[in-house]
Write a protein that holds these residues in place. Structure first.
Motif, PDB file in Angstrom:
ATOM      1  N   ILE A 163       0.831  -1.201   0.000  1.00 17.19           N
ATOM      2  CA  ILE A 163       0.000   0.000   0.000  1.00 17.19           C
ATOM      3  C   ILE A 163       0.868   1.254   0.000  1.00 17.19           C
ATOM      4  O   ILE A 163       1.797   1.385   0.793  1.00 17.19           O
ATOM      5  N   THR A 164       0.539   2.161  -0.935  1.00 22.02           N
ATOM      6  CA  THR A 164       1.223   3.451  -0.997  1.00 22.02           C
ATOM      7  C   THR A 164       0.174   4.562  -1.093  1.00 22.02           C
ATOM      8  O   THR A 164      -1.038   4.284  -1.135  1.00 22.02           O
ATOM      9  N   THR A 165       0.644   5.790  -1.184  1.00 21.39           N
ATOM     10  CA  THR A 165      -0.283   6.911  -1.342  1.00 21.39           C
ATOM     11  C   THR A 165      -0.969   6.883  -2.704  1.00 21.39           C
ATOM     12  O   THR A 165      -1.962   7.586  -2.912  1.00 21.39           O
ATOM     13  N   GLN A 166      -0.452   6.070  -3.628  1.00 24.12           N
ATOM     14  CA  GLN A 166      -1.035   5.979  -4.968  1.00 24.12           C
ATOM     15  C   GLN A 166      -2.035   4.834  -5.094  1.00 24.12           C
ATOM     16  O   GLN A 166      -2.665   4.685  -6.139  1.00 24.12           O
ATOM     17  N   THR A 167      -2.180   4.027  -4.051  1.00 22.52           N
ATOM     18  CA  THR A 167      -3.078   2.874  -4.131  1.00 22.52           C
ATOM     19  C   THR A 167      -4.529   3.333  -4.222  1.00 22.52           C
ATOM     20  O   THR A 167      -5.037   3.997  -3.318  1.00 22.52           O
ATOM     21  N   ARG A 168      -5.182   2.979  -5.314  1.00 20.47           N
ATOM     22  CA  ARG A 168      -6.578   3.375  -5.530  1.00 20.47           C
ATOM     23  C   ARG A 168      -7.533   2.270  -5.146  1.00 20.47           C
ATOM     24  O   ARG A 168      -8.644   2.522  -4.658  1.00 20.47           O
ATOM     25  N   ALA A 169      -7.133   0.988  -5.370  1.00 15.74           N
ATOM     26  CA  ALA A 169      -8.060  -0.119  -5.128  1.00 15.74           C
ATOM     27  C   ALA A 169      -7.290  -1.409  -4.891  1.00 15.74           C
ATOM     28  O   ALA A 169      -6.114  -1.536  -5.233  1.00 15.74           O
ATOM     29  N   ILE A 170      -7.988  -2.367  -4.305  1.00 18.82           N
ATOM     30  CA  ILE A 170      -7.486  -3.726  -4.165  1.00 18.82           C
ATOM     31  C   ILE A 170      -8.588  -4.671  -4.640  1.00 18.82           C
ATOM     32  O   ILE A 170      -9.775  -4.428  -4.370  1.00 18.82           O
ATOM     33  N   ILE A 171      -8.207  -5.697  -5.373  1.00 25.51           N
ATOM     34  CA  ILE A 171      -9.161  -6.679  -5.865  1.00 25.51           C
ATOM     35  C   ILE A 171      -8.989  -7.966  -5.073  1.00 25.51           C
ATOM     36  O   ILE A 171      -7.874  -8.502  -4.977  1.00 25.51           O
ATOM     37  N   ILE A 172     -10.087  -8.462  -4.496  1.00 20.19           N
ATOM     38  CA  ILE A 172     -10.056  -9.753  -3.816  1.00 20.19           C
ATOM     39  C   ILE A 172     -11.086 -10.669  -4.463  1.00 20.19           C
ATOM     40  O   ILE A 172     -12.001 -10.212  -5.156  1.00 20.19           O
ATOM     41  N   ASN A 173     -10.933 -11.960  -4.239  1.00 21.00           N
ATOM     42  CA  ASN A 173     -11.808 -12.959  -4.862  1.00 21.00           C
ATOM     43  C   ASN A 173     -11.986 -14.132  -3.906  1.00 21.00           C
ATOM     44  O   ASN A 173     -11.030 -14.858  -3.629  1.00 21.00           O
ATOM     45  N   SER A 174     -13.187 -14.296  -3.391  1.00 21.30           N
ATOM     46  CA  SER A 174     -13.502 -15.424  -2.515  1.00 21.30           C
ATOM     47  C   SER A 174     -14.964 -15.810  -2.698  1.00 21.30           C
ATOM     48  O   SER A 174     -15.829 -14.923  -2.692  1.00 21.30           O
ATOM     49  N   PRO A 197      -7.937   3.211   7.664  1.00 24.85           N
ATOM     50  CA  PRO A 197      -7.394   4.588   7.643  1.00 24.85           C
ATOM     51  C   PRO A 197      -7.123   5.124   6.242  1.00 24.85           C
ATOM     52  O   PRO A 197      -6.568   6.217   6.104  1.00 24.85           O
ATOM     53  N   THR A 198      -7.521   4.401   5.212  1.00 25.37           N
ATOM     54  CA  THR A 198      -7.209   4.785   3.833  1.00 25.37           C
ATOM     55  C   THR A 198      -8.480   5.131   3.054  1.00 25.37           C
ATOM     56  O   THR A 198      -9.595   4.931   3.531  1.00 25.37           O
ATOM     57  N   ASP A 199      -8.273   5.626   1.827  1.00 24.96           N
ATOM     58  CA  ASP A 199      -9.377   5.840   0.891  1.00 24.96           C
ATOM     59  C   ASP A 199      -9.361   4.786  -0.219  1.00 24.96           C
ATOM     60  O   ASP A 199      -9.908   5.002  -1.304  1.00 24.96           O
ATOM     61  N   ILE A 200      -8.754   3.657   0.056  1.00 27.34           N
ATOM     62  CA  ILE A 200      -8.644   2.588  -0.942  1.00 27.34           C
ATOM     63  C   ILE A 200     -10.002   1.934  -1.151  1.00 27.34           C
ATOM     64  O   ILE A 200     -10.713   1.611  -0.188  1.00 27.34           O
ATOM     65  N   LEU A 201     -10.350   1.750  -2.417  1.00 31.92           N
ATOM     66  CA  LEU A 201     -11.592   1.076  -2.761  1.00 31.92           C
ATOM     67  C   LEU A 201     -11.367  -0.433  -2.810  1.00 31.92           C
ATOM     68  O   LEU A 201     -10.257  -0.900  -3.094  1.00 31.92           O
ATOM     69  N   LEU A 202     -12.424  -1.180  -2.563  1.00 36.27           N
ATOM     70  CA  LEU A 202     -12.366  -2.640  -2.591  1.00 36.27           C
ATOM     71  C   LEU A 202     -13.226  -3.152  -3.742  1.00 36.27           C
ATOM     72  O   LEU A 202     -14.390  -2.768  -3.868  1.00 36.27           O
ATOM     73  N   ILE A 203     -12.645  -3.981  -4.587  1.00 31.51           N
ATOM     74  CA  ILE A 203     -13.399  -4.680  -5.630  1.00 31.51           C
ATOM     75  C   ILE A 203     -13.450  -6.133  -5.199  1.00 31.51           C
ATOM     76  O   ILE A 203     -12.424  -6.826  -5.196  1.00 31.51           O
ATOM     77  N   SER A 204     -14.626  -6.592  -4.791  1.00 29.08           N
ATOM     78  CA  SER A 204     -14.785  -7.926  -4.229  1.00 29.08           C
ATOM     79  C   SER A 204     -15.502  -8.826  -5.228  1.00 29.08           C
ATOM     80  O   SER A 204     -16.707  -8.707  -5.444  1.00 29.08           O
ATOM     81  N   ASP A 205     -14.733  -9.712  -5.851  1.00 31.48           N
ATOM     82  CA  ASP A 205     -15.248 -10.642  -6.856  1.00 31.48           C
ATOM     83  C   ASP A 205     -15.823 -11.851  -6.124  1.00 31.48           C
ATOM     84  O   ASP A 205     -15.084 -12.692  -5.613  1.00 31.48           O
ATOM     85  N   GLU A 206     -17.150 -11.927  -6.094  1.00 32.99           N
ATOM     86  CA  GLU A 206     -17.842 -12.959  -5.319  1.00 32.99           C
ATOM     87  C   GLU A 206     -18.707 -13.856  -6.210  1.00 32.99           C
ATOM     88  O   GLU A 206     -19.776 -14.302  -5.815  1.00 32.99           O
ATOM     89  N   VAL A 207     -18.215 -14.144  -7.408  1.00 33.86           N
ATOM     90  CA  VAL A 207     -19.042 -14.879  -8.370  1.00 33.86           C
ATOM     91  C   VAL A 207     -19.347 -16.304  -7.920  1.00 33.86           C
ATOM     92  O   VAL A 207     -20.337 -16.899  -8.357  1.00 33.86           O
ATOM     93  N   TYR A 208     -18.511 -16.862  -7.035  1.00 35.79           N
ATOM     94  CA  TYR A 208     -18.758 -18.233  -6.540  1.00 35.79           C
ATOM     95  C   TYR A 208     -19.375 -18.203  -5.139  1.00 35.79           C
ATOM     96  O   TYR A 208     -19.214 -19.147  -4.365  1.00 35.79           O
ATOM     97  N   GLU A 209     -20.082 -17.126  -4.828  1.00 30.60           N
ATOM     98  CA  GLU A 209     -20.596 -16.911  -3.474  1.00 30.60           C
ATOM     99  C   GLU A 209     -21.455 -18.051  -2.944  1.00 30.60           C
ATOM    100  O   GLU A 209     -21.495 -18.310  -1.735  1.00 30.60           O
ATOM    101  N   HIS A 210     -22.152 -18.754  -3.823  1.00 27.78           N
ATOM    102  CA  HIS A 210     -23.046 -19.827  -3.374  1.00 27.78           C
ATOM    103  C   HIS A 210     -22.406 -21.205  -3.464  1.00 27.78           C
ATOM    104  O   HIS A 210     -23.101 -22.216  -3.396  1.00 27.78           O
ATOM    105  N   MET A 211     -21.083 -21.237  -3.593  1.00 26.40           N
ATOM    106  CA  MET A 211     -20.364 -22.513  -3.658  1.00 26.40           C
ATOM    107  C   MET A 211     -19.321 -22.546  -2.555  1.00 26.40           C
ATOM    108  O   MET A 211     -18.120 -22.493  -2.811  1.00 26.40           O
ATOM    109  N   VAL A 212     -19.761 -22.604  -1.321  1.00 19.19           N
ATOM    110  CA  VAL A 212     -18.882 -22.730  -0.164  1.00 19.19           C
ATOM    111  C   VAL A 212     -19.258 -24.020   0.542  1.00 19.19           C
ATOM    112  O   VAL A 212     -20.427 -24.253   0.846  1.00 19.19           O
ATOM    113  N   PHE A 213     -18.244 -24.859   0.793  1.00 18.05           N
ATOM    114  CA  PHE A 213     -18.502 -26.218   1.251  1.00 18.05           C
ATOM    115  C   PHE A 213     -18.220 -26.395   2.743  1.00 18.05           C
ATOM    116  O   PHE A 213     -17.660 -25.531   3.400  1.00 18.05           O
ATOM    117  N   ASP A 214     -18.631 -27.561   3.245  1.00 16.50           N
ATOM    118  CA  ASP A 214     -18.351 -27.973   4.620  1.00 16.50           C
ATOM    119  C   ASP A 214     -18.945 -27.003   5.635  1.00 16.50           C
ATOM    120  O   ASP A 214     -18.272 -26.546   6.566  1.00 16.50           O
TER     121      ASP A 214
END
Length: 391
Positions: A163-174, A197-214
Motif C-alpha cells: 500500500i502506498t499513497t497511490q493505491t486506488r483499489a485492491i481486488i479480492i476474490n472469494s 485509515p485509507t481511501d482505498i476502494l475494494l473490488i470484491s469478486d464474489e461470483v462463486y458466493e453460493h459454492m462454499v462447502f463444509d
C-alpha cells in the motif's frame, strides 16, 4: 487508376503482452485430442427448465425492448432482498444495484470508473486473467502481491507493504479462482482494519458466493457486504451465470454504495448501456424461489467429493477445495514436467484437460500445481477419473 496497394494502418497495442489465453489453448487441444475437458470453468449440464420457461414467458409477453439502464427493477429488488437476508446488509435497489453483462464486464467497468492513469491497484496472485489487463486499459499500475504459496491464504503483511499513497483499489476474490480457497471472517476483519485509515476502494469478486462447502465445519461465504467498514468502500460483483448454470447468458450485478454506484453507472451506460431484457425478467421471477441458490453448496459439494475420491486413487496430492467448483492438485509425484507442459501431456496422452496455475501469475510462477473443474455431469467426471486412474 492507382496501383497503390491499400495499407492497413499500424495500431500501437494497448495490451502488447496479451496473446491467446491458456484456456483457449487447452480447450482447442482437448477438442483435437478428444480429451475430457476439465480445464475451462463452466458446466456441461443444463440449467433448471423452470428458468428457461421464465425467460421464454418474458419474451412471449413482449418484454423484448430496452430495459432501464441500471436493470429491470424487479431483478434489482430481488437481489437487494437476497443480500439483506443472507448477509444482513441493505442495498437500495434503485441507487445501489446495477445489472451487468456478466461479472467480467462488471469488473472492467468498475476499474474504468475509478482508476486513473498513475493509480495503483493491488492484485492478489494467482488471479482471474481479466484483472491485470483491465487495470492496464485504465492506465493504472498493477501491484502484484502473491497469496501464500501452497495454502493460498492472504498475506496481510505483504498486502500492507504494497500500500502506498497511490493505491486506488485492491481486488479480492472469494471463493477463489483458481485455488478454491475461501476467505474467513478473520481474513475479512483484518482487511477491514488494514483499509480503515485509507481511501482505498475494494473490488470484491464474489461470483462463486453460493459454492462454499463444509458448512458443518462452520465455513460460510464472508461477503464484503457483511462488514460495515468494507461495504462502505466496496464494489461487490456476482454472477447469475455461475449460480444458475447459465454462463453463456452473461448476466451479473454490482452492489455498491450510492456514490460509488453513480460513478459506476456513468461508465456502464456507455459501455453496454443495459442488459438482455427477457433474461432479466426471467431471473427476477426465478429468484422468488431461494432454494436453487441455497441448495447449490450441497449440489457442488457432492460433485467435489465424488471427484476427490477418484483423484485419491492417483498419485496427485489433493489441495483443499473449500469453495468454487475447482480442485487443485500437486503434480510433483506424477511428473517432472512444469505445469504447462504437464497439462499439454495430460491432455494429449491421458485424455483429460487441466489448467496450469502458472497461467494465473504474471511471471508464470510454477509451483507444480494444476486446476481441474468439477462442474460437470457425473458421467463426465467418471470418464475423466477412469483415464486419470492410469496415474
Amino acid at each position: 487508376m492507382s496501383t497503390t496497394i491499400p495499407r492497413t494502418p499500424h495500431v500501437k497495442s494497448k495490451l502488447p503482452t496479451v496473446g491467446t489465453t491458456i484456456f483457449t489453448v487447452m480447450s482447442t487441444l482437448a477438442h483435437e485430442k478428444g480429451a475430457v475437458n476439465l480445464g475451462q470453468g463452466f458446466p456441461d449440464f443444463a440449467c433448471d427448465p423452470r428458468l428457461v420457461t421464465a425467460v421464454t414467458d418474458a419474451m412471449a409477453q413482449g418484454l423484448n425492448q430496452y430495459p432501464p439502464m441500471p436493470g429491470v427493477p424487479a431483478l434489482r429488488q430481488a437481489i437487494a432482498a437476497k443480500v439483506d437476508k443472507l448477509h444482513g446488509h441493505h442495498y437500495d435497489a434503485n441507487s445501489e444495484i446495477t445489472i451487468t453483462a456478466g461479472a467480467t464486464q462488471a469488473i472492467i467497468t468498475v476499474i474504468l470508473a475509478v482508476v486513473h492513469p498513475g493509480d495503483e491497484v493491488i492484485v492478489l496472485e494467482p488471479c482471474y486473467d481479466s484483472y491485470v489487463p483491465n487495470v492496464e486499459l485504465a492506465g493504472g499500475t498493477v501491484v502484484r502481491v502473491p497469496l501464500t504459496p501452497g495454502s493460498f491464504r492472504p498475506d496481510f503483511d505483504k498486502i500492507a507493504a504494497a500500500i502506498t499513497t497511490q493505491t486506488r483499489a485492491i481486488i479480492i476474490n472469494s471463493p477463489h479462482n483458481p485455488s478454491a480457497t475461501v476467505w474467513t471472517q478473520a481474513d475479512m476483519l483484518r482487511l477491514q482494519e488494514l483499509l480503515a485509515p485509507t481511501d482505498i476502494l475494494l473490488i470484491s469478486d464474489e461470483v462463486y458466493e453460493h459454492m462454499v462447502f463444509d458448512a458443518d465445519q462452520g465455513r460460510v461465504h464472508q461477503s464484503a457486504s457483511r462488514f460495515a467498514g468494507l461495504a462502505a468502500r466496496a464494489f461487490i460483483v456476482s454472477s447469475f451465470g455461475k449460480t444458475y448454470h447459465v454462463t453463456g447468458w452473461k448476466v451479473g450485478y454490482v452492489a455498491a454504495p450510492a456514490a460509488l454506484t453513480a460513478e459506476f453507472r456513468k461508465v456502464h451506460q456507455f459501455n453496454v448501456f443495459t442488459v438482455n431484457t427477457p433474461v432479466q425478467h426471467g431471473l427476477a421471477a426465478y429468484m422468488a424461489d431461494a432454494q436453487p441458490y441455497l441448495s447449490l453448496p450441497a449440489f457442488y459439494q457432492r460433485k467435489r467429493d465424488l471427484f476427490r475420491a477418484g483423484l485419491a486413487r492417483t498419485r496427485f496430492k489433493l489441495l483443499p477445495s473449500e469453495g468454487s467448483y475447482f480442485q487443485c492438485v500437486d503434480i510433483s509425484e506424477v511428473s517432472d514436467l512444469g505445469e504447462a507442459d504437464f497439462c499439454k501431456w495430460l491432455t494429449s496422452e491421458i485424455g483429460v484437460a487441466a489448467i496450469p496455475l502458472s497461467a494465473f501469475y504474471g511471471d508464470g510462477f510454477d509451483q507444480r500445481v494444476v486446476r481441474f473443474c468439477f462442474a460437470k455431469k457425473d458421467e463426465t467426471l467418471h470418464a475423466a477419473l477412469e483415464r486419470l486412474a492410469r496415474l
